[in-house]
Design an enzyme around this catalytic site. Structure first.
Site, PDB file in Angstrom:
ATOM      1  N   ASP A 132       0.835  -1.210   0.000  1.00 40.11           N
ATOM      2  CA  ASP A 132       0.000   0.000   0.000  1.00 40.11           C
ATOM      3  C   ASP A 132       0.868   1.257   0.000  1.00 40.11           C
ATOM      4  OD1 ASP A 132       0.875  -0.134   2.606  1.00 40.11           O
ATOM      5  OD2 ASP A 132      -1.095   0.042   3.533  1.00 40.11           O
ATOM      6  N   SER A 133       2.214   1.058  -0.014  1.00 44.55           N
ATOM      7  CA  SER A 133       3.126   2.186  -0.245  1.00 44.55           C
ATOM      8  C   SER A 133       2.810   2.846  -1.582  1.00 44.55           C
ATOM      9  CB  SER A 133       4.583   1.700  -0.229  1.00 44.55           C
ATOM     10  OG  SER A 133       4.750   0.577  -1.064  1.00 44.55           O
TER      11      SER A 133
ATOM     12  N   ASP B 267      -1.076  -6.103  -0.028  1.00 38.35           N
ATOM     13  CA  ASP B 267      -1.422  -5.522   1.271  1.00 38.35           C
ATOM     14  C   ASP B 267      -2.925  -5.407   1.441  1.00 38.35           C
ATOM     15  OD1 ASP B 267       0.428  -4.732   3.228  1.00 38.35           O
ATOM     16  OD2 ASP B 267       1.203  -3.141   1.952  1.00 38.35           O
TER      17      ASP B 267
ATOM     18  N   LYS C  53      -0.900  -9.452   3.120  1.00 38.58           N
ATOM     19  CA  LYS C  53      -0.171  -8.914   4.270  1.00 38.58           C
ATOM     20  C   LYS C  53      -1.091  -8.016   5.093  1.00 38.58           C
ATOM     21  CE  LYS C  53       3.354  -5.804   3.747  1.00 38.58           C
ATOM     22  NZ  LYS C  53       2.886  -4.596   4.452  1.00 38.58           N
TER      23      LYS C  53
ATOM     24  N   GLU D 100      -1.142  -5.440   8.530  1.00 40.86           N
ATOM     25  CA  GLU D 100      -0.435  -4.727   9.596  1.00 40.86           C
ATOM     26  C   GLU D 100      -1.096  -5.071  10.928  1.00 40.86           C
ATOM     27  OE1 GLU D 100       0.163  -0.534   8.940  1.00 40.86           O
ATOM     28  OE2 GLU D 100       1.011  -0.882   6.943  1.00 40.86           O
TER      29      GLU D 100
ATOM     30  N   GLU E 253       9.157  -4.152  10.224  1.00 42.14           N
ATOM     31  CA  GLU E 253       9.569  -2.861   9.656  1.00 42.14           C
ATOM     32  C   GLU E 253      10.168  -1.967  10.739  1.00 42.14           C
ATOM     33  OE1 GLU E 253       6.693  -0.955   7.133  1.00 42.14           O
ATOM     34  OE2 GLU E 253       7.919   0.866   6.934  1.00 42.14           O
TER      35      GLU E 253
HETATM   36  O1  KIV Z   1       3.565  -1.087   1.589  1.00 36.47           O
HETATM   37  C1  KIV Z   1       4.742  -1.465   1.502  1.00 36.47           C
HETATM   38  O2  KIV Z   1       5.415  -1.302   0.477  1.00 36.47           O
HETATM   39  C2  KIV Z   1       5.321  -2.105   2.659  1.00 36.47           C
HETATM   40  C3  KIV Z   1       6.819  -2.192   2.697  1.00 36.47           C
HETATM   41  C4  KIV Z   1       7.399  -0.889   3.057  1.00 36.47           C
HETATM   42  C5  KIV Z   1       7.270  -3.292   3.575  1.00 36.47           C
HETATM   43  O3  KIV Z   1       4.635  -2.513   3.548  1.00 36.47           O
END
Ligand code: KIV
Length: 265
Positions: free
Chosen positions: A56-57, A95, A124, A126, A194
């Protein structure tokens, strides 16, 4: 003229999460890099990256937001689909964005969409409260491969107040170790850490038998992950734990290969 993104490695056997888990048991490392579109994904696959993270970056590096909070499930699915077109043999991790797993049923529904529409092979999450570990157990019991994200959890930035290192004091460090063990018991297939001190990352890596992937967490983890724009020097600044491999190697493919090679050494 633009050419269609073709995957020339269709005959190669797709990588599996089980293979990466076996690597940990054999003391071998692997590589993970973010990608958000078909071309980046194709280059990652060509360079031998083991897992592509559609993170989600993308909310920050593609959409230009200050945080990852505005990213929607539809955004993740859009980018997941594009990545899947470019990389058929590389594991795709997507994510779960902010507020797409606020309660158990929603987590299941979001995972279903990420896997069926966004073509995720592992999702993934959080982990910022205990209930997230229960959701991960439920997802795992429903056949969803999951990576639990510990340490700095950027989706809670407005609660945390800064993107600084987590787990610096003994209480928080112990909490992260406990959470990692609980995640493994809950059925998580992987853990991402992280921005935590290197010594803590080493302890977590030794405390669980599933692979631990680190970012800003030192070398003593099972794999490294970075944001592709950081290793290409495109993010405006380079975090202390990343490097501009593009200026070093002169090509995007070379930069990804260099990252991959350093990561498995
Ligand atoms: O969203 C993302 O790219 C991440 C990485 C920074 C691990 O969670």
């Amino acid at each position: 003229m633009a050419q269609p993104i073709t995957n020339k490695q269709k005959t190669i056997k797709p990588k599996t999460i089980k293979e990466l888990q076996a690597k940990k048991l054999n003391g071998e490392k692997f590589s993970m890099l973010t990608a958000y579109d078909a071309t980046q994904a194709m280059l990652c696959e060509k360079a031998g990256v083991d897992i592509i993270l559609v993170g989600d970056s993308l909310g920050m590096v593609i959409q230009g937001h200050n945080t990852t909070v505005p990213v929607s499930l539809d955004d993740m699915i859009y980018h997941g689909k594009a990545v899947a077109k470019g990389a058929t043999n590389t594991i795709k991790m997507l994510d779960m964005p902010f507020m797409s797993f606020a309660y158990k049923e929603q987590a299941l529904e979001s995972a279903k969409r990420l896997m069926q529409e966004g073509q995720a092979e592992i999702i993934k999450i959080e982990v910022s409260t205990q209930k997230h570990i229960e959701f991960i157990e439920d997802l795992s019991n429903n056949g969803v491969p999951v990576c639990g994200h510990l340490g700095l959890t950027p989706q809670t930035i407005h609660k945390l107040g800064s993107y600084g290192k987590r787990g610096k004091d003994e209480t928080e460090a112990q909490q992260i170790i406990n959470n990692a063990q609980q995640l493994e018991q809950a059925g998580a297939d992987m853990i991402l850490l992280e921005c935590v001190p290197a010594e803590l990352a080493k302890q977590v890596t030794e405390a669980v038998s599933v692979p631990v992937v680190g970012i800003g967490a030192g070398r003593d983890v099972d794999a490294q992950v970075l944001v592709i724009y950081d290793i290409l020097g495109m993010s405006g600044y380079i975090p202390s734990f990343a490097k501009d491999f593009l200026s070093e190697t002169g090509s995007i493919e070379g930069a990804i290969r260099k990252f991959g090679l350093l990561t498995i050494c």
